[in-house]
Write an enzyme that holds these catalytic residues in place. Structure first.
Site, PDB file in Angstrom:
ATOM      1  N   CYS A 101      31.750  66.869  50.444  1.00 23.93           N
ATOM      2  CA  CYS A 101      30.972  65.628  51.078  1.00 23.93           C
ATOM      3  C   CYS A 101      29.635  65.832  51.240  1.00 23.93           C
ATOM      4  O   CYS A 101      28.801  65.830  50.255  1.00 23.93           O
ATOM      5  CB  CYS A 101      31.897  65.290  52.397  1.00 23.93           C
ATOM      6  SG  CYS A 101      32.061  66.553  53.513  1.00 23.93           S
ATOM      7  N   SER A 102      29.001  65.725  52.465  1.00 27.37           N
ATOM      8  CA  SER A 102      27.558  66.193  52.599  1.00 27.37           C
ATOM      9  C   SER A 102      27.225  66.796  53.814  1.00 27.37           C
ATOM     10  O   SER A 102      26.391  66.517  54.483  1.00 27.37           O
ATOM     11  CB  SER A 102      26.893  64.573  52.466  1.00 27.37           C
ATOM     12  OG  SER A 102      27.574  63.955  53.685  1.00 27.37           O
TER      13      SER A 102
END
Lengths: 105, 219
Positions: free
Chosen positions: B116-117
């Protein structure tokens, strides 16, 4: 490496060679596909963390699971041809339930 | 119906909702539902957005500059990052932990979250769009050297590249190499050399000649 956040005893310790389980599980998990079935070396025990496989499905994340930083050689993950440099490595945070001893394979 | 206004033509500066992406509309709908059901108050949402936006890479830069000038602080930072950044007044958000990894002449770390981030927002602010992009997340683990070259960093073969995939609730901050020619600079001047991207590891810290402070000769 300064990633030792806990001295809690786990199944593995730095220096251990481990294989990442290659199971396909139906629920959310945080083990990237490209290390499944690959062999690496534990570099750090990063401590107990909430279990994301429980939390992603409405659970509390308890009991916490130990998180390990596992080092893989780029050549082992992508093959010698694709690796940019044979000395380069990939370090991935992996929860204990995804690790197996090398000889148990 | 003579007084029926044509809103779009009378308020050209107001964008109709159809301009919003599907994801943006979904986020708004979820927020409104959470407020309606009393899970969160609208004021809490606003305060959290304000807190998130208030975090900037300047916090991380200050941590790095301190580590460059204070070897004892650096040792504490590498051993227990949470406690060390707390000394400077920074607390971590949520229950994510923090680890700091040091770049040297021989070893270069670069951080990615392929799933994801994940990102140390407490010290760097919200992640840049490229960090969240599929292209970065795919390529950083496969061809990190090519990615870094695009950011302007060409590492020699004598340097080992260590890509960290931050796949869990452990956030990583890179402690970049202190630039050559920065001896004698104050902590504040050093902090100006520490960019967000150098703390992700896709670049080095700036050379003193690359900043306005050094160019104008102010000490």
């Amino acid at each position: 490496m300064g990633v030792t956040l806990s001295a809690a005893p786990g199944l593995f310790e730095p220096g251990d060679t481990v294989v990442i389980r290659s199971d396909s599980v139906p629920h959310h998990h945080r083990t990237p596909w490209f290390i499944k079935g690959k062999t690496g070396v534990v570099r750090a025990v990063s401590g107990p963390f909430h279990n994301p496989e429980s939390r992603a499905h409405g659970g509390t994340g308890a009991p916490k699971r130990l998180l390990y930083q596992v080092e893989f050689r780029q050549t082992d993950v992508w093959g010698g041809v694709r690796a940019e440099n044979r000395a380069d490595v990939l370090l991935v945070d992996v929860y204990e339930q995804w690790l197996e001893r090398e000889d148990s394979q | 119906m003579t007084d029926n206004h044509d809103h779009e033509s009378e308020h050209p500066g107001v964008q109709p909702d159809s301009e919003l992406s599907r994801r943006a509309r979904r986020a708004i709908a979820m927020r409104e539902l959470l407020v309606q059901k009393g899970v969160v108050a609208a004021e809490e949402v606003r305060e959290q957005i304000e807190r998130t936006r208030a975090r900037t890479p300047a916090h991380g830069s200050r941590v790095v500059a301190r580590a460059w000038v204070d070897p004892d602080f650096k040792a504490r930072l590498l051993a227990d990052a949470r406690a060390a950044v707390y000394e400077l007044g920074y607390t971590l958000t949520h229950d994510a932990e923090l680890a700091v990894v040091e770049n040297t002449d021989e070893v270069h770390h670069v951080i990615v979250c392929t799933l994801c981030s994940c990102y140390p927002t407490s010290l760097l602010g919200p992640p840049p769009d490229w960090y969240k992009s599929f292209a970065y997340r795919k390529r950083a683990v496969v061809e990190p050297r090519a990615v870094m070259r695009e950011f302007g960093l060409d590492l020699g073969d004598h340097v080992q590249v260590r890509v960290i995939d931050s796949a869990a609730d452990l956030r990583y901050l890179v402690l970049p190499r202190r630039p050559v020619g920065s001896d004698g600079m104050s902590e504040g001047e050093l902090a100006a050399l520490v960019t967000r991207d150098s703390m992700i590891g896709v670049t080095s810290a700036l050379e003193p000649s690359q900043t306005r402070v050094a160019a104008s000769g102010t000490r």
